[in-house]
Scaffold this active site. Structure first.
Site, PDB file in Angstrom:
ATOM      1  N   ARG A 184      34.979  41.702  35.815  1.00 56.97           N
ATOM      2  CA  ARG A 184      34.644  40.499  36.601  1.00 56.97           C
ATOM      3  C   ARG A 184      33.213  40.107  36.257  1.00 56.97           C
ATOM      4  O   ARG A 184      32.342  40.969  36.160  1.00 56.97           O
ATOM      5  CB  ARG A 184      34.762  40.775  38.096  1.00 56.97           C
ATOM      6  CG  ARG A 184      34.191  39.630  38.941  1.00 56.97           C
ATOM      7  CD  ARG A 184      34.485  39.772  40.397  1.00 56.97           C
ATOM      8  NE  ARG A 184      35.897  39.544  40.670  1.00 56.97           N
ATOM      9  CZ  ARG A 184      36.410  39.439  41.890  1.00 56.97           C
ATOM     10  NH1 ARG A 184      35.621  39.527  42.945  1.00 56.97           N
ATOM     11  NH2 ARG A 184      37.695  39.238  42.071  1.00 56.97           N
ATOM     12  N   LYS A 235      18.813  45.700  30.741  1.00 54.16           N
ATOM     13  CA  LYS A 235      17.954  45.770  29.546  1.00 54.16           C
ATOM     14  C   LYS A 235      18.304  44.658  28.555  1.00 54.16           C
ATOM     15  O   LYS A 235      17.759  44.612  27.459  1.00 54.16           O
ATOM     16  CB  LYS A 235      18.130  47.123  28.862  1.00 54.16           C
ATOM     17  CG  LYS A 235      17.816  48.310  29.749  1.00 54.16           C
ATOM     18  CD  LYS A 235      18.240  49.613  29.069  1.00 54.16           C
ATOM     19  CE  LYS A 235      18.366  50.731  30.086  1.00 54.16           C
ATOM     20  NZ  LYS A 235      19.134  51.872  29.553  1.00 54.16           N
ATOM     21  N   ARG A 275      38.934  43.560  47.056  1.00 58.84           N
ATOM     22  CA  ARG A 275      40.344  43.703  46.697  1.00 58.84           C
ATOM     23  C   ARG A 275      40.580  44.004  45.224  1.00 58.84           C
ATOM     24  O   ARG A 275      41.309  44.931  44.878  1.00 58.84           O
ATOM     25  CB  ARG A 275      41.126  42.417  47.024  1.00 58.84           C
ATOM     26  CG  ARG A 275      41.620  42.331  48.434  1.00 58.84           C
ATOM     27  CD  ARG A 275      41.580  40.898  48.882  1.00 58.84           C
ATOM     28  NE  ARG A 275      40.193  40.483  48.916  1.00 58.84           N
ATOM     29  CZ  ARG A 275      39.380  40.710  49.952  1.00 58.84           C
ATOM     30  NH1 ARG A 275      39.841  41.262  51.021  1.00 58.84           N
ATOM     31  NH2 ARG A 275      38.099  40.351  49.933  1.00 58.84           N
ATOM     32  N   THR A 276      39.981  43.208  44.355  1.00 58.25           N
ATOM     33  CA  THR A 276      40.343  43.328  42.943  1.00 58.25           C
ATOM     34  C   THR A 276      39.896  44.682  42.390  1.00 58.25           C
ATOM     35  O   THR A 276      40.680  45.390  41.751  1.00 58.25           O
ATOM     36  CB  THR A 276      39.720  42.165  42.140  1.00 58.25           C
ATOM     37  OG1 THR A 276      39.998  40.954  42.835  1.00 58.25           O
ATOM     38  CG2 THR A 276      40.306  42.093  40.748  1.00 58.25           C
ATOM     39  N   HIS A 302      41.353  33.605  37.435  1.00 63.04           N
ATOM     40  CA  HIS A 302      41.550  34.912  38.089  1.00 63.04           C
ATOM     41  C   HIS A 302      43.037  35.250  37.939  1.00 63.04           C
ATOM     42  O   HIS A 302      43.806  35.213  38.901  1.00 63.04           O
ATOM     43  CB  HIS A 302      41.134  34.814  39.556  1.00 63.04           C
ATOM     44  CG  HIS A 302      40.972  36.128  40.261  1.00 63.04           C
ATOM     45  ND1 HIS A 302      41.437  37.332  39.754  1.00 63.04           N
ATOM     46  CD2 HIS A 302      40.386  36.425  41.453  1.00 63.04           C
ATOM     47  CE1 HIS A 302      41.143  38.292  40.607  1.00 63.04           C
ATOM     48  NE2 HIS A 302      40.505  37.773  41.645  1.00 63.04           N
TER      49      HIS A 302
HETATM   50  N1   CP Z   1      40.926  38.026  45.959  1.00 60.34           N
HETATM   51  C1   CP Z   1      39.838  38.581  45.434  1.00 60.34           C
HETATM   52  O1   CP Z   1      39.506  38.400  44.250  1.00 60.34           O
HETATM   53  O2   CP Z   1      39.113  39.352  46.307  1.00 60.34           O
HETATM   54  P1   CP Z   1      37.806  40.167  45.917  1.00 60.34           P
HETATM   55  O3   CP Z   1      36.725  39.160  45.582  1.00 60.34           O
HETATM   56  O4   CP Z   1      37.466  40.986  47.128  1.00 60.34           O
HETATM   57  O5   CP Z   1      38.124  41.010  44.721  1.00 60.34           O
END
Ligand code: CP
Length: 358
Positions: free
Chosen positions: A104, A83, A54-55, A132
């Site tokens: 991320r 590396k 999703r993100t 998040h």
């Molecule tokens: N909600 C969320 O962060 O989903 P993903 O891990 O698929 O990005």
């Protein structure tokens, strides 16, 4: 214009700024044609050191729908991370190529480090079990869309409250709204971390802790389900013991109000039965779609803030963060432990608190 250069934690945005994002996201949703060239000539760098559906894809979709372009990696194994390149240097490099970074990372505080060295805005797309914030924007925007408000709500949050980064960001963000009450549903082993418990006490947040869904479901406007975060457990047998602790099914939904909603940041495993998907109160798939619109709004607002040259040179503090999942311990970043109370220190990167007696 936003006051912050980067979005690393939910408090980087004021309540008023979040309202502005809602207004812009509503307009983008209703009049998408007005925005198809809004980011023409702009480039987003997506640095995903950890899996995502999703993100990553909603950010990429958002940037493409705004007429911008996207570069980056979803497998750090294909980058110079293998590396030994640090987050700080990777952020410096992206500053030379792109206009905005979305990161991320499995280590807590990594996007914070990136933001200290990056000349362009950095968006935290999830750092370990810590924060998040764009999932929180998604969650708040969903509540705004469904209820027309993000205040005067009872929010029950169920599952892995210890490692669930979406939970930590949501609680911090919603604690600023009037008359919000949390019912925290978890087994003893997966209760919210110490720093968050202290945060709720310091901010006089109304919260109760229970162990069963049945103890909360009839009282809430939102039931926010979460997955037990397998990837954060150091002991696989502990995960196996806890993984199916919660299952929301049709029987339990009978106890809920007609106008409550079920949310989930997704992915779900078994904590929501598929039968619930057909209940009109299940909002988790629409919630994910709202995430794209609010991320479009965020990209537009952060690109207005734009390029700001950084020459960060941090002086390490005397005490060390003891969180093994903190980026400062992985990459030898200068330690930044701030005294928050007598003999209590908090890490600037990951919020981990330690008690140190001289
Ligand atoms: N909600 C969320 O962060 O989903 P993903 O891990 O698929 O990005």
């Amino acid at each position: 214009m936003l006051k912050t250069h980067s979005l690393i934690e939910p408090q980087d945005l004021s309540v008023e700024e979040i309202e502005e994002l809602f207004t812009l996201a509503d307009d983008i949703k209703n009049r998408p044609g007005l925005y198809i060239n809004a980011c023409e000539g702009k480039l987003m760098g997506t640095l995903f050191y950890e899996p995502s559906t999703r993100t990553r894809l909603s950010f990429a979709s958002a940037m493409n729908r705004l007429g911008g372009r996207v570069v980056g990696f979803s497998d750090p194994g294909s980058s110079s991370v293998t590396k030994g390149e640090t987050v700080a240097d990777t952020a410096r490099m992206l500053s030379a190529y792109a206009d905005i970074i979305v990161m991320r990372h499995p280590y807590e505080g990594a996007p914070k480090v990136a933001s200290l060295y990056s000349d362009i805005p950095v968006i935290n797309a999830g750092d370990g079990g810590h924060n998040h914030p764009t999932q929180t924007l998604t969650d708040l925007y969903t509540m705004h869309t469904v209820f027309g408000r993000t205040s005067d709500l009872t929010v029950a949050i169920c599952g892995d409250l210890k490692f669930g980064r979406t939970v930590h960001s949501l609680i911090q963000a919603m604690s600023r709204y009037e008359n919000v009450r949390f019912i925290l549903i978890s087994p003893e082993e997966l209760r919210v971390p110490r720093y968050l418990r202290q945060f709720m006490k310091d901010n006089k947040v109304d919260f109760t802790e229970v162990e069963k869904i049945e103890d909360a479901i009839a009282d809430c406007d939102v039931l926010y389900m979460t997955r037990i975060q397998r990837e954060r457990f150091s002991d696989e047998s502990e995960y196996e013991r806890l993984k199916d602790f919660y299952v929301l099914d049709g029987e339990k939904m009978k106890l809920a109000r007609e106008n409550m909603i079920v949310m989930h940041p997704l992915p779900r495993v078994k904590e929501i039965s598929r039968e619930v998907d057909y209940d009109p109160r299940a909002r988790y798939f629409r919630q994910a779609r709202y995430g794209m619109f609010i991320r479009m709004a965020l990209i537009l607002k952060l690109l207005e803030v734009g390029y700001q040259p950084k020459q960060t040179r941090l002086t390490p503090t005397k005490y060390h963060c003891k969180n093994p999942r903190c980026i400062c311990n992985l990459e030898n970043e200068p330690q930044q432990m701030m005294e928050i109370a007598p003999n209590e220190y908090r890490c600037l990167y990951c919020d981990y608190t330690v008690h140190i007696e001289e």
